[in-house]
Scaffold this active site. Structure first.
Site, PDB file in Angstrom:
ATOM      1  N   GLU A 290       0.789  -1.217   0.000  1.00  0.00           N
ATOM      2  CA  GLU A 290       0.000   0.000   0.000  1.00  0.00           C
ATOM      3  C   GLU A 290       0.827   1.275   0.000  1.00  0.00           C
ATOM      4  OE1 GLU A 290       0.358  -1.469   4.349  1.00  0.00           O
ATOM      5  OE2 GLU A 290       0.094  -2.345   2.364  1.00  0.00           O
ATOM      6  N   HIS A 314      -8.392  -3.694  -1.137  1.00  0.00           N
ATOM      7  CA  HIS A 314      -7.660  -3.811   0.131  1.00  0.00           C
ATOM      8  C   HIS A 314      -6.552  -2.763   0.217  1.00  0.00           C
ATOM      9  CE1 HIS A 314      -6.009  -6.082   3.607  1.00  0.00           C
ATOM     10  NE2 HIS A 314      -4.847  -5.610   3.166  1.00  0.00           N
ATOM     11  N   GLU A 315      -5.742  -2.667  -0.837  1.00  0.00           N
ATOM     12  CA  GLU A 315      -4.627  -1.713  -0.808  1.00  0.00           C
ATOM     13  C   GLU A 315      -5.142  -0.272  -0.800  1.00  0.00           C
ATOM     14  OE1 GLU A 315      -2.000  -3.087  -0.029  1.00  0.00           O
ATOM     15  OE2 GLU A 315      -2.564  -5.110  -0.617  1.00  0.00           O
ATOM     16  N   HIS A 318      -6.104   0.778   2.649  1.00  0.00           N
ATOM     17  CA  HIS A 318      -4.949   1.149   3.464  1.00  0.00           C
ATOM     18  C   HIS A 318      -4.670   2.651   3.429  1.00  0.00           C
ATOM     19  CE1 HIS A 318      -3.127  -2.216   5.450  1.00  0.00           C
ATOM     20  NE2 HIS A 318      -3.079  -2.964   4.357  1.00  0.00           N
ATOM     21  N   GLU A 337      -4.330  -4.042   9.600  1.00  0.00           N
ATOM     22  CA  GLU A 337      -4.901  -5.017   8.664  1.00  0.00           C
ATOM     23  C   GLU A 337      -6.349  -5.395   8.959  1.00  0.00           C
ATOM     24  OE1 GLU A 337      -3.634  -5.500   5.970  1.00  0.00           O
ATOM     25  OE2 GLU A 337      -1.516  -5.029   6.229  1.00  0.00           O
ATOM     26  N   ASP A 396       7.830 -10.010  10.503  1.00  0.00           N
ATOM     27  CA  ASP A 396       7.160 -10.821   9.481  1.00  0.00           C
ATOM     28  C   ASP A 396       6.472 -12.038  10.084  1.00  0.00           C
ATOM     29  OD1 ASP A 396       7.747  -9.180   7.371  1.00  0.00           O
ATOM     30  OD2 ASP A 396       9.535 -10.275   6.742  1.00  0.00           O
ATOM     31  N   TYR A 404      -5.212 -10.010   9.857  1.00  0.00           N
ATOM     32  CA  TYR A 404      -6.138  -9.618   8.797  1.00  0.00           C
ATOM     33  C   TYR A 404      -7.579 -10.025   9.124  1.00  0.00           C
ATOM     34  CZ  TYR A 404      -2.063  -8.809   5.773  1.00  0.00           C
ATOM     35  OH  TYR A 404      -0.893  -8.335   5.232  1.00  0.00           O
TER      36      TYR A 404
END
Length: 622
Positions: A290, A314-315, A318, A337, A396, A404
């Protein structure tokens, strides 16, 4: 290093010692930073604006640059600390001309190093001359053969979560925002783009300038260089892609302006001026990133039927949740998220109807259950809480379905329990009141509780937040999406399990989502006659849809359907999106024969993958 000031050098040494201890993740020092994934001490000295002058060298796989930071420091501050990883520091100056001293901490394999720079009274600028390492983790250097056009090389960055420090010395925490401008020199046949104001065509000099007026965190710094063309969708949005893909991409994302307008109707004005999408080569490790003003997108969503464009929704979402209101640390990742999946689902509902959105929500719930099971079986059940504790670990590790989709279902629970109109009002005000700020979980809870109490005289219970945020797994009262189209798929599946042939007319209009629901609900074990019949029904082995290939590939591997194996190998070699790689490799390694095949494929495919994918797969396939 020549010693000129004993007192200040002692401070520098003290910080250097502190940093060295911090890289071992001790908690004994009183100087422990707020963000466990950054060495920066923004409470002492903080960056405010970046002027970045850089040159991109494809032959050396190197960026040579000067990062000039405008800073704010406490009156008694002697030091400013940056995060770096693998950067070769050549020179540091203050206020453009004043030489100064600096020190690097012990290297940490996850977090890199702290760069501690000695300040002098009146310092307002710090300039760092450096070059990147050819193996810089954020940078993906692609040969011409790895691109669609096969003629020119390509470069793209992936800064999230803490990889910006591998190409720009920065205070690499989502809690630190700054504006930036840049001048980037690239080969004259190529176009440079950033997460900023962008050119729409190549020039004759290969020198491009950029400006980002809105403050962003470092993980939203982005650069891409390649043979790129642009095609507008509306006056404020368009598509960048390699010339051979730009028309296909523009067709796939034809509803981009409608998405922006629909999002604005829901939750307020888009505050980043333009919204463009860059379709990257297939080695990009995520579905999308994003980056403000310029979303990076995987070509795996070019399905040819616009069925996978929820990723763009979705992006886009953001631009409010994440980019506008940002998680303060990666332990609060769900705030980015969970809100984004909720917003994405509402955009898709607004454009394509309630049942379409419920199909997406249902698939997300299936994926969430699978993730919880997988994390629990691996002994990582604590990672199924929304509030993470990632100190000493790579952020990560928190990029899972939990942030999410558990985040989404938590927010949906509040909406369903108290009314959508109230929740919409809350979200709109949440974005407005916290725009360009950061948020922690511990700040969010009283914010929403006070809001509902004051606006609606509704008391949100502590149990609600404890059940969803601080408890493993899913609460028993998790909402259950209802899709009429999926009900029909379930009926078809029941008939098939009972031995009734499926008439082609009943599946002729099925979308990608309906086929995915069908595949995900097949029995775990199928005989060769059954699996061949299913393949004949859906033509899955011949599919070009990445979602279908992955879902069908897992089924094929599990049931030794070797007709699909060549397609799986080609897909794994030519696709870098971690979402698809992990389930296929994970299924392959469950048998000795499969693991041998997985390692053979990985040896061919690894050079095509980004560091983000490699770091996950190296652990899996060790």
């Amino acid at each position: 290093m020549k010693i000129t000031n004993i007192t200040k050098l002692s401070c520098l040494l003290a910080l250097s010692l502190f940093i060295s201890c911090q890289s071992k993740h001790t908690t004994e020092t009183v100087m422990k930073p707020n963000d466990p994934h950054s060495y920066a001490q923004p409470g002492i000295a903080r960056v405010k604006h970046l002027h970045w002058k850089a040159s991109v060298d494809f032959d050396k796989k190197m960026i040579t640059a000067v990062a000039t930071w405008t800073i704010e420091a406490n009156a008694d501050a002697d030091l400013i600390t940056f995060d770096i990883k693998g950067l070769a520091i050549e020179k540091v100056t203050l206020n453009k001309t004043i030489a100064t001293e600096y020190r690097l901490s012990e290297y940490d394999s996850i977090f890199g190093q702290a760069l501690a720079i000695l300040l002098k009274p009146g310092t307002t600028e710090v300039s760092i001359s450096y070059h990147t390492n050819p193996d810089a983790e954020a940078l993906q250097w692609l040969s011409p053969q790895q691109t669609a056009g096969k003629k020119y090389p390509f470069l793209f960055t992936q800064s999230q979560a803490i990889l910006a420090r591998s190409w720009v010395p920065c205070q690499d925490s989502p809690g630190v925002r700054f504006t930036y401008d840049a001048e980037v020199t690239v080969p004259k046949d190529l176009l440079a783009l950033m997460s900023a104001s962008n050119p729409q065509s190549k020039n004759d000099t290969g020198i491009y300038t950029f400006e980002m007026k809105q403050p962003i965190p470092s993980y939203l710094l982005a650069l891409s260089v390649g043979d790129l063309s642009f095609k507008p969708i509306s006056s404020r949005c368009g598509i960048y892609a390699e010339p051979s893909l730009v028309d296909t991409s523009a067709w796939e994302f034809a509803d981009l302006e409608k998405m922006i307008a629909g999002a604005e109707e829901l939750y307020g004005k888009y505050q980043w001026d333009r919204y463009d999408v860059l379709v990257l080569p297939p080695s990009f490790p995520f579905g999308g990133m994003e980056n403000p003003r310029l979303t990076f997108a995987t070509p795996t969503i070019l399905a040819g039927d616009r069925s996978l464009t929820s990723l763009i929704a979705h992006e886009l979402a953001h631009s409010w949740s994440g980019n506008l209101v940002t998680n303060a640390t990666w332990d609060d990742f769900w705030l980015n998220e969970g809100f984004t999946v909720y917003f994405e689902t509402r955009i898709m509902e607004k454009l394509y109807g309630k049942d379409y959105a419920e199909m997406l929500a249902s698939l997300n719930l299936q994926g969430l259950h699978e993730e919880i099971k997988s994390l629990t079986e691996a002994g990582n059940s604590a990672d199924t809480k929304l509030k993470l504790h990632l100190e000493g670990r790579s952020p990560d590790d928190g990029v899972t379905e939990i942030a999410y989709n558990k985040g989404y279902y938590f927010l949906r629970t509040i909406e369903e329990q108290n009314g959508r109109d109230k929740f919409d009002q809350f979200i709109k005000d949440y974005f407005t009141e916290n725009a360009f700020k950061v948020m922690t979980t511990e700040e969010f809870i009283p914010f929403i509780k006070n809001y509902y109490q004051q606006k609606f005289n509704i008391a949100l219970s502590d149990t609600l937040f404890n059940d969803w945020i601080y408890t493993e797994g899913l609460p028993s009262y998790c909402p259950a999406p209802v899709s009429d189209r999926f009900k029909k798929v379930d009926e078809t599946l029941t008939q098939w399990k009972a031995g009734t042939a499926i008439p082609p007319s009943s599946i002729a209009t099925w979308s990608t989502h309906e086929w995915l629901h069908f595949l995900k609900n097949l029995p775990d074990t199928l005989d060769q006659k059954q699996i061949a019949a299913i393949d004949d029904l859906g033509k899955f082995t011949a599919s070009g849809n990445s979602e279908i290939i992955t879902a069908w590939g897992v089924i094929a591997i599990r049931n030794q359907y070797k007709k699909m194996y060549p397609k799986i190998e080609t897909f794994l070699i030519n696709t870098g999106r971690r979402k698809f790689l992990m389930p296929l490799y994970s299924e392959l390694i469950k048998t000795p024969e499969g693991k041998k095949l997985a390692l053979d494929i990985y040896s061919k495919a690894r050079p095509n993958y980004h560091f983000v994918a490699i770091s996950s797969l190296d652990k899996l396939l060790k």
